[in-house]
Enzyme design. Structure first.
Site, short mmCIF file in Angstrom:
data_model
loop_
_atom_site.label_atom_id
_atom_site.label_comp_id
_atom_site.label_asym_id
_atom_site.label_seq_id
_atom_site.Cartn_x
_atom_site.Cartn_y
_atom_site.Cartn_z
N GLN A 78 0.56 -1.43 0.06
CA GLN A 78 0.11 -0.20 0.15
C GLN A 78 0.70 1.40 0.02
O GLN A 78 1.21 2.02 1.09
CB GLN A 78 -1.18 0.01 1.57
N PHE A 79 0.92 1.99 -0.96
CA PHE A 79 1.97 3.23 -1.42
C PHE A 79 1.18 4.22 -0.94
O PHE A 79 1.95 5.20 -0.35
CB PHE A 79 2.21 2.93 -2.35
N THR A 80 0.31 3.78 -0.52
CA THR A 80 -0.71 5.23 0.06
C THR A 80 -0.70 5.61 1.50
O THR A 80 -0.55 6.60 2.33
CB THR A 80 -1.76 5.34 -0.18
#
Length: 149
Positions: A78-80
């Protein structure tokens, strides 16, 4: 490397309509890789998560780790987690690692955890996913390998 760690009774992840991972009791980990992360961050983060004493012992106290309990782990990229929303209304993701580095370190994280004897299920890197989970406690821990929070 950043992680949102949730103690779960069960969890699963679906990508493009297909279930790609499912676990029973254990930890669901949303994992973000930062631009400046390397193998040291992988080892630190994995060891910290594996040894967090967030499972109840015989007396009902959070005093046991995933390794002690023998639980499973669902890991979802999850890059967010590197979204910076301090300015304006649209988060900036410049602190997130580029996809090639992020995928490599994500895979290294999964392999490291598996080598410790934990069954790991995963999502599919760089796809839109649906994560379903039953958070037990609820227990949710935030972790940053650079110790920014």
């Amino acid at each position: 490397m950043r992680a949102v760690i949730q103690r779960t009774i069960r969890s699963s992840v679906t990508s493009e309509g297909t279930e790609t991972g499912r676990i029973g009791a254990g930890l669901t980990v949303l994992l973000g890789v930062g631009r400046d992360d390397d193998e040291k961050d992988v080892v630190y983060t994995a060891d910290k998560i594996l040894n967090l004493r967030i499972f109840e012992d015989e007396e009902g106290k959070m005093n046991q780790s995933l390794l002690q309990k023998g639980g499973e782990m669902l890991v979802v990229s999850q890059f967010t987690l590197y979204g910076d929303a301090r300015h304006g209304r649209r988060p900036s993701f410049t602190a997130a690692a580029p996809p090639d580095l992020a995928n490599r370190l994500y895979e290294e994280f999964v392999q490291y955890v598996e080598k410790q004897g934990v069954r790991v299920a995963t999502g599919v890197f760089q796809t839109e996913m649906v994560v379903s989970l039953d958070n037990h406690g609820p227990v949710t821990i935030l972790l940053d390998s650079k110790k920014e929070f």
